[in-house]
Design a protein around this motif. Structure first.
Motif, short mmCIF file in Angstrom:
data_model
loop_
_atom_site.label_atom_id
_atom_site.label_comp_id
_atom_site.label_asym_id
_atom_site.label_seq_id
_atom_site.Cartn_x
_atom_site.Cartn_y
_atom_site.Cartn_z
N LEU A 1 0.80 -1.22 0.00
CA LEU A 1 0.00 0.00 0.00
C LEU A 1 0.84 1.28 0.00
N THR A 2 2.11 1.19 0.36
CA THR A 2 2.96 2.38 0.46
C THR A 2 2.99 3.20 -0.83
N PRO A 3 3.23 2.63 -2.01
CA PRO A 3 3.24 3.46 -3.22
C PRO A 3 1.90 4.15 -3.48
N ILE A 4 0.82 3.47 -3.20
CA ILE A 4 -0.51 4.05 -3.41
C ILE A 4 -0.71 5.22 -2.45
N LEU A 5 -0.34 5.04 -1.20
CA LEU A 5 -0.49 6.11 -0.22
C LEU A 5 0.40 7.30 -0.54
N ILE A 6 1.60 7.05 -1.01
CA ILE A 6 2.51 8.13 -1.39
C ILE A 6 1.92 8.90 -2.56
N ASN A 7 1.38 8.21 -3.54
CA ASN A 7 0.77 8.85 -4.70
C ASN A 7 -0.41 9.72 -4.28
N ILE A 8 -1.27 9.21 -3.46
CA ILE A 8 -2.42 9.98 -2.98
C ILE A 8 -1.97 11.19 -2.19
#
Length: 137
Positions: free
Chosen positions: A16-23
């Protein structure tokens, strides 16, 4: 059992880290970014600077939105000295201008029709050039 849960949780967090960073980056990104560059060839540009200061971008927009563009035939002898573009948070861009500067004024090109040879151009006064320089420096 605890070990399995911990490993599962760590794997989920890693995924989930890349998704959270993108958001997060989209949320904190400025609404507009002014890009400044130069022309490399007929169709390529190199944007080397960016301005995120809202006041400077508003001042830039004010200068260029108040210009009187006229459509006429004009062929530049060299590539533009400066190129500007404003990228908006939604993924669009506006205020794409090519600028040629000489001693007393600057010529701004906003659109060019290669078929007809017609361009939309305007001129910046020496005072407007100084205002523009204060924005980009």
């Amino acid at each position: 059992m605890k070990k399995r849960s911990t490993v599962f949780l760590v794997i989920i967090l890693i995924l989930l880290t890349p998704i959270l960073i993108n958001i997060f980056s989209k949320v904190i990104a400025p609404d507009k970014i002014l890009f400044i560059g130069h022309q490399i060839d007929e169709h390529r540009f190199d944007f080397t600077e960016e301005i995120k200061n809202e006041k400077k971008i508003l001042k830039f927009e004010e200068i260029f939105d108040n210009l009187n563009f006229v459509t006429e035939e004009w062929y530049p002898e060299k590539y533009a000295d400066l190129v500007f573009r404003i990228d908006h948070k939604g993924g669009t861009f506006t205020h794409f201008y090519k600028v040629w500067i000489n001693d007393k004024e600057a010529i701004i090109l906003s659109a060019f029709d290669s078929v007809s040879g017609l361009t939309s151009i305007a001129k910046l006064s020496n005072e407007q050039i100084n205002d523009l320089e204060s924005i980009i420096h």
